[in-house]
Design an enzyme around this catalytic site. Structure first.
Site, PDB file in Angstrom:
ATOM      1  N   HIS A 106       1.158  -1.410  -0.182  1.00 23.91           N
ATOM      2  CA  HIS A 106       0.135  -0.559   0.112  1.00 23.91           C
ATOM      3  C   HIS A 106       0.883   1.273  -0.106  1.00 23.91           C
ATOM      4  CE1 HIS A 106      -3.207   2.433   0.430  1.00 23.91           C
ATOM      5  NE2 HIS A 106      -2.990   2.954   1.531  1.00 23.91           N
ATOM      6  N   ASP A 142      -7.202  -2.186   4.227  1.00 19.50           N
ATOM      7  CA  ASP A 142      -5.076  -1.376   3.833  1.00 19.50           C
ATOM      8  C   ASP A 142      -5.015  -1.908   5.727  1.00 19.50           C
ATOM      9  OD1 ASP A 142      -4.794  -1.172   1.720  1.00 19.50           O
ATOM     10  OD2 ASP A 142      -6.230   0.447   1.751  1.00 19.50           O
TER      11      ASP A 142
END
Ligand code: GAR
Length: 213
Positions: A106, A142
């Site tokens: 990410h 995430d």
């Protein structure tokens, strides 16, 4: 030999970095994209890797796509499933099925800036450092135990593109490294933390902007 399946949605530069790293003991069994125009597929086939497109638009809903994707992935008996710029949210059942062997990169220092437009949001926030995170995937978007993070400075004249380029360069270094640790069996998940055996320890701080000499 550990089987690796890599999922992409676009250009696949992180996938490319992993392929080029040629990690001993790792075999990239397949690269799967959820979009027919994912340009990374061409790189994969050019390197003799099975390149598959499973177009999410061909499925009635998320659950149907997740199930088809799971079956396709499981045909390769993967030890690790690598999300490399895979821009589809995966359902809880899918994530649970691969728990402990599903990783993601990410483009932010999680838990800061989950979701989209991370570079723009980092600039807007006034942060003087930004970066990227490789983590094990859990059902929450995430989040999940962090394997490694790279920190880069935010420079005064940065725009989104410049910052994205600086972060991406580090992504290409940390993702193959994190996968290598897993393939070598050196990682252990302890709550939200990941312990990596025999990893160098460094207490140096990154300070941005740098202090006066
Ligand atoms: C990378 O910057 C990756 O961190 C990001 O998409 C880009 C894909 O580039 N992933 C996410 O935003 C996932 N939430 P790539 O296709 O060239 O690897």
């Amino acid at each position: 030999m550990k089987n690796i399946v890599i999922l992409i949605s676009g250009r696949g530069s992180n996938m490319e970095a992993i392929v080029r790293a040629a990690i001993p003991g790792a075999r990239i069994a397949a690269v799967i994209a959820n979009r027919p125009d994912a340009s990374g597929l061409a790189f994969a086939s050019a390197h003799g890797i099975e390149a598959v497109c499973l177009d999410h638009k061909a499925f009635a809903d998320r659950a149907a796509f997740d199930e088809a994707l799971r079956q396709r992935i499981d045909a390769y008996a993967p030890d690790v499933v690598v999300l490399a710029g895979f821009m589809r949210v995966l359902g809880e059942g899918f994530v649970r099925h691969y728990e402990g062997r599903l990783i993601n990169i990410h483009p932010s220092l999680l838990p800061a800036f989950p979701g989209l437009h991370t570079h723009r949001r980092a600039l807007e926030s006034g942060a003087t450092v930004h970066g990227a995170t490789v983590h094990f995937v859990t059902a929450e978007l995430d989040s999940g135990p962090v394997l490694v993070q790279a920190v880069v400075p935010v420079l005064p004249d940065d725009d989104e593109a410049a910052l994205a380029t600086r972060v991406l360069q580090e992504e290409h270094r940390i993702y193959p490294q994190a996968l290598r640790w897993i393939v070598e069996g050196r990682t252990r998940i302890a709550g939200q933390r990941v312990l990596v055996q025999d990893r160098a320890r460094d207490q140096a701080a990154l300070i941005s902007p740098p202090l006066d000499a």
